[in-house]
Structure formats: structure tokens, C-alpha cells
Design a protein around this motif. Structure first.
Motif, PDB file in Angstrom:
ATOM      1  N   ASP A 158      27.629   6.076  -6.828  1.00 52.60           N
ATOM      2  CA  ASP A 158      27.863   4.813  -6.165  1.00 52.60           C
ATOM      3  C   ASP A 158      28.690   3.898  -6.875  1.00 52.60           C
ATOM      4  OD1 ASP A 158      25.918   5.820  -4.323  1.00 52.60           O
ATOM      5  OD2 ASP A 158      24.303   4.283  -4.968  1.00 52.60           O
ATOM      6  N   ARG A 159      28.765   3.957  -8.193  1.00 50.31           N
ATOM      7  CA  ARG A 159      29.845   3.113  -8.575  1.00 50.31           C
ATOM      8  C   ARG A 159      31.070   3.334  -8.325  1.00 50.31           C
ATOM      9  NH1 ARG A 159      30.800   4.046 -14.866  1.00 50.31           N
ATOM     10  NH2 ARG A 159      32.100   5.620 -13.810  1.00 50.31           N
ATOM     11  N   ASP A 160      31.521   4.689  -8.334  1.00 48.94           N
ATOM     12  CA  ASP A 160      32.941   5.245  -8.008  1.00 48.94           C
ATOM     13  C   ASP A 160      33.216   4.807  -6.543  1.00 48.94           C
ATOM     14  OD1 ASP A 160      33.103   5.962 -10.528  1.00 48.94           O
ATOM     15  OD2 ASP A 160      32.890   8.116 -10.177  1.00 48.94           O
ATOM     16  N   PHE A 161      32.134   4.983  -5.672  1.00 47.52           N
ATOM     17  CA  PHE A 161      32.306   4.981  -4.241  1.00 47.52           C
ATOM     18  C   PHE A 161      32.641   3.529  -3.865  1.00 47.52           C
ATOM     19  CE2 PHE A 161      31.283   5.212   0.151  1.00 47.52           C
ATOM     20  CZ  PHE A 161      32.156   6.166   0.783  1.00 47.52           C
ATOM     21  N   PHE A 162      31.603   2.851  -4.173  1.00 45.72           N
ATOM     22  CA  PHE A 162      31.441   1.469  -3.551  1.00 45.72           C
ATOM     23  C   PHE A 162      32.399   0.366  -4.618  1.00 45.72           C
ATOM     24  CE2 PHE A 162      27.690   2.964  -1.909  1.00 45.72           C
ATOM     25  CZ  PHE A 162      27.811   2.984  -0.755  1.00 45.72           C
ATOM     26  N   GLY A 163      32.665   0.834  -5.877  1.00 47.21           N
ATOM     27  CA  GLY A 163      33.162  -0.110  -6.786  1.00 47.21           C
ATOM     28  C   GLY A 163      34.665   0.198  -7.297  1.00 47.21           C
ATOM     29  N   TRP A 164      35.166   1.435  -6.659  1.00 45.04           N
ATOM     30  CA  TRP A 164      36.416   2.005  -7.478  1.00 45.04           C
ATOM     31  C   TRP A 164      37.717   1.378  -6.390  1.00 45.04           C
ATOM     32  CZ3 TRP A 164      37.552   7.809  -8.580  1.00 45.04           C
ATOM     33  CH2 TRP A 164      38.857   7.866  -9.170  1.00 45.04           C
ATOM     34  N   SER A 165      38.391   0.381  -6.631  1.00 42.41           N
ATOM     35  CA  SER A 165      39.692   0.225  -5.971  1.00 42.41           C
ATOM     36  C   SER A 165      40.623   1.161  -6.034  1.00 42.41           C
ATOM     37  CB  SER A 165      40.100  -1.241  -6.184  1.00 42.41           C
ATOM     38  OG  SER A 165      41.533  -1.621  -5.591  1.00 42.41           O
ATOM     39  N   ARG A 166      40.904   1.677  -4.834  1.00 47.50           N
ATOM     40  CA  ARG A 166      41.914   2.987  -4.763  1.00 47.50           C
ATOM     41  C   ARG A 166      42.899   2.436  -3.318  1.00 47.50           C
ATOM     42  NH1 ARG A 166      38.121   8.192  -4.974  1.00 47.50           N
ATOM     43  NH2 ARG A 166      40.358   9.127  -5.475  1.00 47.50           N
ATOM     44  N   PRO A 167      43.750   1.622  -3.725  1.00 51.92           N
ATOM     45  CA  PRO A 167      44.577   1.277  -2.488  1.00 51.92           C
ATOM     46  C   PRO A 167      45.539   2.630  -2.175  1.00 51.92           C
ATOM     47  CG  PRO A 167      45.299   0.430  -4.666  1.00 51.92           C
ATOM     48  CD  PRO A 167      44.118   0.935  -4.883  1.00 51.92           C
ATOM     49  N   ARG A 168      45.818   3.338  -2.950  1.00 51.01           N
ATOM     50  CA  ARG A 168      46.661   4.467  -2.552  1.00 51.01           C
ATOM     51  C   ARG A 168      45.710   5.621  -1.651  1.00 51.01           C
ATOM     52  NH1 ARG A 168      48.527   4.027  -7.788  1.00 51.01           N
ATOM     53  NH2 ARG A 168      46.943   5.629  -8.563  1.00 51.01           N
ATOM     54  N   VAL A 169      44.656   5.437  -1.644  1.00 51.38           N
ATOM     55  CA  VAL A 169      43.716   6.398  -1.150  1.00 51.38           C
ATOM     56  C   VAL A 169      42.897   5.757   0.210  1.00 51.38           C
ATOM     57  CG1 VAL A 169      42.438   8.614  -1.430  1.00 51.38           C
ATOM     58  CG2 VAL A 169      43.966   7.731  -3.098  1.00 51.38           C
ATOM     59  N   PRO A 170      43.264   4.996   0.801  1.00 55.52           N
ATOM     60  CA  PRO A 170      42.231   4.143   1.860  1.00 55.52           C
ATOM     61  C   PRO A 170      41.206   5.002   2.634  1.00 55.52           C
ATOM     62  CG  PRO A 170      44.496   4.489   2.901  1.00 55.52           C
ATOM     63  CD  PRO A 170      44.704   4.953   1.402  1.00 55.52           C
ATOM     64  N   GLN A 171      41.432   6.407   2.507  1.00 52.22           N
ATOM     65  CA  GLN A 171      40.641   7.166   3.223  1.00 52.22           C
ATOM     66  C   GLN A 171      39.384   7.744   2.426  1.00 52.22           C
ATOM     67  OE1 GLN A 171      43.522   8.022   2.391  1.00 52.22           O
ATOM     68  NE2 GLN A 171      43.792  10.395   1.699  1.00 52.22           N
ATOM     69  N   ALA A 172      39.584   7.190   1.107  1.00 50.12           N
ATOM     70  CA  ALA A 172      38.346   7.724   0.185  1.00 50.12           C
ATOM     71  C   ALA A 172      37.215   7.146   0.645  1.00 50.12           C
ATOM     72  CB  ALA A 172      38.918   7.405  -1.225  1.00 50.12           C
ATOM     73  N   VAL A 173      37.067   5.774   1.309  1.00 50.26           N
ATOM     74  CA  VAL A 173      35.923   5.256   1.522  1.00 50.26           C
ATOM     75  C   VAL A 173      35.425   5.295   2.932  1.00 50.26           C
ATOM     76  CG1 VAL A 173      35.844   3.551  -0.511  1.00 50.26           C
ATOM     77  CG2 VAL A 173      37.237   3.073   1.593  1.00 50.26           C
ATOM     78  N   GLN A 174      36.414   5.864   3.799  1.00 58.48           N
ATOM     79  CA  GLN A 174      35.998   6.214   4.984  1.00 58.48           C
ATOM     80  C   GLN A 174      35.003   7.423   5.175  1.00 58.48           C
ATOM     81  OE1 GLN A 174      36.937   4.450   7.800  1.00 58.48           O
ATOM     82  NE2 GLN A 174      37.640   2.884   6.263  1.00 58.48           N
ATOM     83  N   PRO A 175      34.250   7.398   6.319  1.00 55.93           N
ATOM     84  CA  PRO A 175      33.168   8.657   6.304  1.00 55.93           C
ATOM     85  C   PRO A 175      34.050  10.020   6.812  1.00 55.93           C
ATOM     86  CG  PRO A 175      33.332   7.409   8.603  1.00 55.93           C
ATOM     87  CD  PRO A 175      34.011   6.419   7.383  1.00 55.93           C
ATOM     88  N   HIS A 176      33.476  11.020   6.064  1.00 56.60           N
ATOM     89  CA  HIS A 176      34.002  12.312   6.044  1.00 56.60           C
ATOM     90  C   HIS A 176      33.108  13.232   6.630  1.00 56.60           C
ATOM     91  CE1 HIS A 176      37.108  10.796   3.598  1.00 56.60           C
ATOM     92  NE2 HIS A 176      37.756  11.908   3.747  1.00 56.60           N
ATOM     93  N   SER A 177      33.251  14.249   7.621  1.00 56.16           N
ATOM     94  CA  SER A 177      32.472  15.365   7.536  1.00 56.16           C
ATOM     95  C   SER A 177      33.311  16.669   7.217  1.00 56.16           C
ATOM     96  CB  SER A 177      32.026  15.617   9.219  1.00 56.16           C
ATOM     97  OG  SER A 177      30.969  14.571   9.543  1.00 56.16           O
ATOM     98  N   PHE A 178      32.829  17.630   6.470  1.00 54.70           N
ATOM     99  CA  PHE A 178      33.682  18.550   5.916  1.00 54.70           C
ATOM    100  C   PHE A 178      33.395  19.728   6.621  1.00 54.70           C
ATOM    101  CE2 PHE A 178      33.949  15.821   2.149  1.00 54.70           C
ATOM    102  CZ  PHE A 178      34.886  15.409   2.114  1.00 54.70           C
ATOM    103  N   LEU A 179      34.589  20.195   7.244  1.00 54.10           N
ATOM    104  CA  LEU A 179      34.526  21.427   8.418  1.00 54.10           C
ATOM    105  C   LEU A 179      34.284  22.807   7.643  1.00 54.10           C
ATOM    106  CD1 LEU A 179      37.058  20.332  11.006  1.00 54.10           C
ATOM    107  CD2 LEU A 179      34.568  19.727  10.751  1.00 54.10           C
ATOM    108  N   ALA A 180      34.008  23.832   8.457  1.00 60.57           N
ATOM    109  CA  ALA A 180      33.714  25.089   7.935  1.00 60.57           C
ATOM    110  C   ALA A 180      34.516  25.493   6.957  1.00 60.57           C
ATOM    111  CB  ALA A 180      33.581  25.968   9.172  1.00 60.57           C
ATOM    112  N   PRO A 181      35.977  25.519   7.168  1.00 58.05           N
ATOM    113  CA  PRO A 181      36.767  26.056   6.019  1.00 58.05           C
ATOM    114  C   PRO A 181      36.671  25.669   4.461  1.00 58.05           C
ATOM    115  CG  PRO A 181      37.992  25.452   8.131  1.00 58.05           C
ATOM    116  CD  PRO A 181      36.653  25.037   8.197  1.00 58.05           C
TER     117      PRO A 181
END
Length: 439
Positions: A24-47
Motif C-alpha cells: 500500500d505504501r508503494d502503491f499509494f505513496g510512491w511518486s513515479r512520474p515516468r510510469v503514470p500507468q503504475a497507479v492505473q487499474p490493470h487486468s493481467f491477461l492469460a499470457p
């Protein structure tokens, strides 16, 4: 994957921080401007699941231990239909990206053949003689590091194509398409003492000008997501949490989850300025450079509406690790494989985004009745759901999966039982939206 095959690997990571000590600390509190998708929702597909189970079953087990959940597309039905070959692959890993990063980081740290250099940025490539030019290593931390093969996994803003041109190589072939689509999401957590099951409700909803959905995730978290055209005048107002939630409640999928009275865990997180980009280090004359290949977003970067990114990245990684000795000598084999295997999914994303851009800008032609029926029928008919899932999970092209006599027969029967069926939306009208969301 390379380390487990006995190769000595040096990994240069410009970020100085490892993921995973506190999710939770890493997800909600880590500023990662080079990786804006890091805090967006994901669904990891079959592969993603398939590659991990084949190459790193410990990582797959660690994901589940950290709270990731598996969802089979047939879980929508009260019971699964009779099994067919390939059905076992139709599984999504539901989790935040940070959980996958943490599990992968822990696995890499366990590999004695992998030397991780955190906070160490590659500043340049080193080159040898010949035509095409051969990359012989990298310059980082004030030193030159020689390598039999350099893998550029530095993302969609990779400096490598510019470095190659500056070194006199032929220009990499870049195919780029701007996606005029904006994403807004907010994260929630179900309360331990509160309701936990929204019942059988689809995770996606739509209006003529917006898409909305829910991403169930790990450890009782979920994200509510709204997608608009970048030209929509109401987009800025949705960054207000109260406005965002009021708007989200006009979509049945979102309302069902928000009615569980979850705890908000984030601000409204926006992401835009995206494109689909294919970067090939080979042209019509062959590889523009040897001793170097690209993988992940450096090779193929896709707008996230179809969730292709991590799946394509892991498929490339597996192929590269399996054939690395040959690729180090002749990268043409890797480039040809990527063009045959990955490029069609890139082209599908570009086509889907063009349709969505028109739709969200309210300039698309009326939807085709049979195409709409195909989508709706899947939630009533396991045969059509199977075809939908095989396309969604990158297992079969749409024309093959949907183009069978069996699927055609089932959709025809579904329509015959619903003579009044017409394409529709379950979200708000534009008038209702504008009354809620000020421009």
C-alpha cells in the motif's frame, strides 16, 4: 528467465527503489512520474499467467500469496460449460501492478546470476565495427560494461533510437498513432465489516461518449475507471472526487460496487497523452544494428483499453530468453518473430482506438446490430463467451474466433429470440451527464 538459463545478466534500473516491502505504501505513496500507468487499474491477461507458470512458477505462487486473485471468464456463469482444449488458459490475474512488480523483484533478487544496479542509469551505448554496427555494451555509473547482447527495456520514452541514429545506424522504423483518450480512476477498499459482494454485475458500462468500469483487485481493493475523449469539456471537472463519484454512479457497473460503501483510498488519478507505438530495430534491409534488441514498451507500446501491454511484454521476454544465443548472433530472427506474433495485436489496438475515439467524440456511425449482439450474447452463451475470451486473452484473432459456423449459429439464435434487440447503452445520456459534471 535469462538468469535461470545460466546467463550472466546485469540489470540497470534508474530508479533507486525496490517495489514490494509495503504494497500500500508503494502503491499509494510512491511518486513515479515516468510510469503514470503504475497507479492505473490493470487486468493481467492469460499470457501473463501462462508465461509465469511456465518460466517462474514461484512468481505466480508469490502473486497469489500477496493477494492477487484469478478469475476465469466462465466464472460469469453459474457453472462452467464442458471443458474444451484451451479453456484452462482463459484466466485473468486481478491485481494491482505493484503486486506483480513486487513478486518479480523478489524473484530477480533470488537469482545469483543477475546483478541488479539500482539507481544506475545507462547514459550511452558502446559500438564496435561493421555494417550493420554492433552494440558491444553500455556506459553507466562512469564505466563501460561489455555484453554479448544488450536488451533495451527502458520503456516508451527510450533514448535508444536517437542514440542509434547519432551513431550512424539506419533509423529504426517507428509507427506511432496518438490515442485521443483520457483515463480517470479512483481506488477503493472494501470495509472489513461491510458488504463484500456486488452480486452478478458486469464490470463494464458505457454511455455514447464515455466508458466506465470496475477493476476488482488484490486485498479487497478495486478501482473505478472512467474513459473519455481528450476533447471532452467535462474531463477536468472529474478530478473532483465528489463529481467523479456522482458521475460514476450513473453507470450500473460502478454503482453496484460503490453501493458496497467502500473506503476511498486515492485521489482521482488522471492519465492522457497516450499513443500506440511500434519501434522496430529492423527495416526492409534487415536489422539496423546487431548486439541489441528491444522488449516491453520499447518495442510495442499500446494504449491500455485492451490490456495488452504486460502480456505482450512477457511473451517477448520468454521468446528472447529461449532463443537468446541465436538472437545475440543474428537479431533478425527476433525481429521477424515480433512482426509475425506481436504486430497483429498492435494493429488491433490501433483499430480499436480509432473506433473508440470516434465513439467518445460522438462522431461514430450507429453501431452495427449484429456486432452489438455478438458482445451482448457472450454474457448469455458460453460458446460466444469462449470466442470473446480467446480474443481478449490474445489467443486467437477476432476473425478466427468469431468466424466459426458454431458462433454464427448461436448468435443467430440469440437474435431470433430477441427480435426487438437494438444496440443501446446502460450509462447516462449527454444531458444527464452535463447536469452532473460541469464543463
Amino acid at each position: 528467465m535469462l538468469g535461470r538459463r545460466g546467463h550472466a545478466v546485469t540489470l540497470f534500473e534508474q530508479d533507486a527503489r525496490d517495489a514490494g516491502e509495503d504494497l500500500d505504501r508503494d502503491f499509494f505513496g510512491w511518486s513515479r512520474p515516468r510510469v503514470p500507468q503504475a497507479v492505473q487499474p490493470h487486468s493481467f491477461l492469460a499470457p501473463v499467467r501462462t508465461v509465469l507458470r511456465a518460466e517462474a512458477p514461484d512468481v505466480h505462487a508469490d502473486l497469489l500469496a500477496r493477494g492477487a486473485r484469478e478469475y476465469h471468464d466462465f466464472d460469469w456463469f453459474a457453472e462452467h460449460p464442458p471443458h474444451r482444449a484451451g479453456d484452462e488458459e482463459l484466466v485473468t490475474l486481478r491485481t494491482r501492478r505493484i503486486v506483480l512488480e513486487a513478486a518479480l523483484t523478489a524473484a530477480v533478487r533470488r537469482e545469483p546470476a543477475v546483478d541488479v544496479r539500482l539507481g544506475c542509469r545507462v547514459r550511452a551505448l558502446t559500438f564496435g565495427e561493421g555494417r550493420p554496427v554492433r552494440v558491444t555494451g553500455v556506459q553507466a555509473d562512469g564505466q563501460t560494461h561489455r555484453a554479448d547482447l544488450v536488451v533495451d527495456a527502458s520503456g516508451r520514452r527510450s533514448p535508444v533510437p536517437a542514440w542509434l541514429v547519432a551513431a550512424g545506424c539506419r533509423r529504426p522504423v517507428v509507427d506511432s498513432h496518438r490515442a485521443g483518450i483520457a483515463y480517470l480512476c479512483r481506488w477503493y477498499r472494501l470495509r472489513a465489516e461491510g458488504p463484500r459482494d456486488p452480486g452478478q454485475v458486469r464490470t463494464g458500462s458505457a454511455a455514447p461518449f464515455a466508458l466506465a468500469g470496475v477493476f476488482p483487485s488484490d486485498n479487497d481493493t478495486f478501482a473505478v475507471n472512467i474513459v473519455l475523449s481528450t476533447t471532452d469539456p467535462t474531463r477536468g471537472a472529474l478530478t473532483d472526487p465528489a463529481v467523479f463519484e456522482a458521475a460514476a454512479r450513473r453507470f450500473p457497473a460502478c454503482a453496484a460496487w460503490l453501493d458496497l460503501a467502500p473506503e476511498p483510498r486515492s485521489a482521482v488519478l488522471a492519465m492522457a497523452g497516450l499513443d500506440n507505438r511500434w519501434t522496430s530495430l529492423a527495416d526492409a534491409d534487415g536489422p539496423v544494428v546487431t548486439g541489441l534488441v528491444n522488449a516491453g514498451d520499447s518495442l510495442v507500446h499500446t494504449n491500455p483499453t485492451l490490456g495488452h501491454g504486460v502480456a505482450l511484454g512477457l511473451r517477448a521476454a520468454q521468446y528472447l530468453a529461449t532463443h537468446v544465443d541465436r538472437i545475440a548472433v543474428d537479431p533478425a530472427w527476433y525481429h521477424d518473430w515480433a512482426a509475425r506474433t506481436l504486430r497483429p495485436w498492435f494493429d488491433e489496438q490501433v483499430a480499436a482506438d480509432r473506433v473508440n475515439e470516434q465513439r467518445l467524440a460522438e462522431s461514430a456511425p450507429p453501431p452495427d446490430r449484429r456486432a452489438a449482439a455478438l458482445a451482448a450474447c457472450a454474457f448469455d452463451d458460453p460458446v460466444v463467451m469462449r470466442a470473446r475470451a480467446r480474443v481478449r486473452h490474445l489467443l486467437q484473432p477476432a476473425d478466427e474466433a468469431y468466424g466459426t459456423e458454431e458462433v454464427d449459429r448461436h448468435v443467430t439464435a440469440w437474435l431470433a429470440a430477441r427480435p426487438d434487440f437494438a444496440p443501446t447503452h446502460d450509462g447516462p445520456t449527454r444531458e444527464q451527464w452535463d447536469a452532473l459534471v460541469p464543463a
